[in-house]
Write an enzyme that holds these catalytic residues in place. Structure first.
Site, PDB file in Angstrom:
ATOM      1  N   LYS A  42      48.396  69.938  66.551  1.00 33.90           N
ATOM      2  CA  LYS A  42      48.603  71.053  65.638  1.00 33.90           C
ATOM      3  C   LYS A  42      47.802  70.872  64.366  1.00 33.90           C
ATOM      4  CE  LYS A  42      53.506  70.944  66.947  1.00 33.90           C
ATOM      5  NZ  LYS A  42      54.848  70.593  66.438  1.00 33.90           N
ATOM      6  N   GLY A  43      47.390  69.624  64.114  1.00 30.04           N
ATOM      7  CA  GLY A  43      46.875  69.237  62.796  1.00 30.04           C
ATOM      8  C   GLY A  43      45.655  69.995  62.313  1.00 30.04           C
ATOM      9  N   ASP A  98      41.537  67.584  63.411  1.00 32.80           N
ATOM     10  CA  ASP A  98      41.827  67.254  62.020  1.00 32.80           C
ATOM     11  C   ASP A  98      41.181  65.948  61.578  1.00 32.80           C
ATOM     12  OD1 ASP A  98      43.485  65.623  63.566  1.00 32.80           O
ATOM     13  OD2 ASP A  98      45.362  66.315  62.696  1.00 32.80           O
ATOM     14  N   ASP A 101      40.242  59.108  64.018  1.00 36.94           N
ATOM     15  CA  ASP A 101      40.773  57.801  63.613  1.00 36.94           C
ATOM     16  C   ASP A 101      40.217  56.750  64.569  1.00 36.94           C
ATOM     17  OD1 ASP A 101      42.212  55.792  62.434  1.00 36.94           O
ATOM     18  OD2 ASP A 101      44.167  56.462  63.116  1.00 36.94           O
ATOM     19  N   LYS A 129      37.960  58.791  59.452  1.00 37.99           N
ATOM     20  CA  LYS A 129      38.532  57.608  58.812  1.00 37.99           C
ATOM     21  C   LYS A 129      37.660  56.400  59.058  1.00 37.99           C
ATOM     22  CE  LYS A 129      43.535  57.718  58.528  1.00 37.99           C
ATOM     23  NZ  LYS A 129      44.778  57.108  59.008  1.00 37.99           N
ATOM     24  N   VAL A 151      47.163  59.800  55.570  1.00 42.03           N
ATOM     25  CA  VAL A 151      47.050  61.027  54.779  1.00 42.03           C
ATOM     26  C   VAL A 151      47.847  62.165  55.411  1.00 42.03           C
ATOM     27  CG1 VAL A 151      44.805  60.429  53.790  1.00 42.03           C
ATOM     28  CG2 VAL A 151      44.887  61.676  55.953  1.00 42.03           C
ATOM     29  N   ASP A 157      50.227  65.853  59.413  1.00 44.00           N
ATOM     30  CA  ASP A 157      51.661  65.612  59.250  1.00 44.00           C
ATOM     31  C   ASP A 157      52.030  64.133  59.238  1.00 44.00           C
ATOM     32  OD1 ASP A 157      51.157  65.184  62.111  1.00 44.00           O
ATOM     33  OD2 ASP A 157      53.345  65.068  62.272  1.00 44.00           O
ATOM     34  N   ARG A 163      52.692  69.410  56.655  1.00 44.16           N
ATOM     35  CA  ARG A 163      51.540  70.197  57.135  1.00 44.16           C
ATOM     36  C   ARG A 163      51.219  71.343  56.179  1.00 44.16           C
ATOM     37  NH1 ARG A 163      50.428  68.539  62.422  1.00 44.16           N
ATOM     38  NH2 ARG A 163      52.210  68.062  63.727  1.00 44.16           N
TER      39      ARG A 163
HETATM   40  P1  IMP Z   1      42.780  58.883  67.165  1.00 43.95           P
HETATM   41  O1  IMP Z   1      43.078  59.276  68.575  1.00 43.95           O
HETATM   42  O2  IMP Z   1      43.164  57.482  66.853  1.00 43.95           O
HETATM   43  O3  IMP Z   1      41.362  59.208  66.729  1.00 43.95           O
HETATM   44  O4  IMP Z   1      43.783  59.674  66.244  1.00 43.95           O
HETATM   45  C1  IMP Z   1      43.648  60.999  65.982  1.00 43.95           C
HETATM   46  C2  IMP Z   1      45.011  61.600  65.764  1.00 43.95           C
HETATM   47  O5  IMP Z   1      45.907  60.743  65.075  1.00 43.95           O
HETATM   48  C3  IMP Z   1      44.834  62.824  64.906  1.00 43.95           C
HETATM   49  O6  IMP Z   1      44.798  63.956  65.722  1.00 43.95           O
HETATM   50  C4  IMP Z   1      46.036  62.817  64.018  1.00 43.95           C
HETATM   51  O7  IMP Z   1      47.020  63.634  64.587  1.00 43.95           O
HETATM   52  C5  IMP Z   1      46.554  61.413  64.028  1.00 43.95           C
HETATM   53  N1  IMP Z   1      46.270  60.722  62.759  1.00 43.95           N
HETATM   54  C6  IMP Z   1      45.438  59.693  62.568  1.00 43.95           C
HETATM   55  N2  IMP Z   1      45.428  59.301  61.289  1.00 43.95           N
HETATM   56  C7  IMP Z   1      46.270  60.141  60.644  1.00 43.95           C
HETATM   57  C8  IMP Z   1      46.680  60.265  59.252  1.00 43.95           C
HETATM   58  O8  IMP Z   1      46.258  59.538  58.349  1.00 43.95           O
HETATM   59  N3  IMP Z   1      47.569  61.248  59.004  1.00 43.95           N
HETATM   60  C9  IMP Z   1      48.054  62.092  59.932  1.00 43.95           C
HETATM   61  N4  IMP Z   1      47.699  62.009  61.234  1.00 43.95           N
HETATM   62  C10 IMP Z   1      46.808  61.045  61.573  1.00 43.95           C
HETATM   63 MG    MG Z   2      46.441  65.266  66.070  1.00 42.96          MG
END
Ligand code: IMP
Ligand code: MG
Length: 177
Positions: A42-43, A98, A101, A129, A151, A157, A163
């Site tokens: 949803k982010g 959004d 990470d 990030k 964040v 969220d 949000r």
């Molecule tokens: P990844 O799969 O590790 O790249 O993470 C991506 C997902 O983790 C994003 O879609 C976010 O929903 C969540 N996420 C990662 N870091 C944050 C943060 O600092 N705040 C909120 N959601 C985060």
């Molecule tokens: Mg997400």
């Protein structure tokens, strides 16, 4: 709600401004073509809204939803909760997320879309990030780079809260630890 924020990282104005710049860049890059925007729920919803208003092309919109399971919020395996229904075969796709990470989510979504044989796939993220990435995935369009802090706001969220904040802020560690 605002009391839970340690510091504001990106103001509402700067987010809207950056979304508009990226929207205009996408318009330039796909001049004369159609794009299908696939947003990750949803982010991405607030970024998506400000971005789309600045994409001046024939544009279709669809959504995917993924959920992660496992010992921490991000480290688990990903499960597809909602797939797209628009046919992307032979089309230009721009995935909107959004935050990049570890990269697992975007890697998963990009593979899902690539299996459907689009003409092109680009990745657009609001935040990248400075985290150790679990995947080699890179964004084609990035709003801002951020430090490895948690964040919230502008769609992002913690436990489904925050949000609706119009800015992005660093959450006080005592809230999530
Ligand atoms: P990844 O799969 O590790 O790249 O993470 C991506 C997902 O983790 C994003 O879609 C976010 O929903 C969540 N996420 C990662 N870091 C944050 C943060 O600092 N705040 C909120 N959601 C985060
Ligand atoms: Mg997400």
């Amino acid at each position: 709600m605002h009391n839970d924020i340690k510091r504001v990282l990106f103001s509402s104005d700067s987010l809207i401004q950056r979304a508009s710049e990226i929207g205009k860049q996408i318009t330039e890059d796909f001049k004369g073509e159609e794009v299908i925007v696939v947003a990750v729920l949803k982010g991405s919803f607030m970024f998506l809204s400000d971005l789309l208003k600045n994409i001046d092309l024939y544009c279709r919109l669809d959504f995917v939803a993924v959920q992660s399971y496992g010992d921490t919020v991000y480290s688990g395996d990903l499960v597809l909760i909602k797939d797209i229904s628009v046919d992307v075969r032979g089309k230009n796709v721009v995935i909107v997320e959004d935050i990049l990470d570890t990269g697992k989510t975007l890697d998963f979504v990009k593979r899902l879309i690539e299996k459907k044989q689009p003409k092109t796939v680009k990745v657009c993220v609001l935040l990248d990030k400075k985290t150790k990435k679990a995947s080699t995935i890179k964004a084609d369009y990035t709003g801002f780079e951020t430090d490895d802090v948690f964040v919230v706001g502008y769609g992002l969220d913690h436990a489904q809260l925050y949000r609706n904040l119009p800015y992005i802020g660093e959450l006080k560690p005592e809230i999530y630890s």
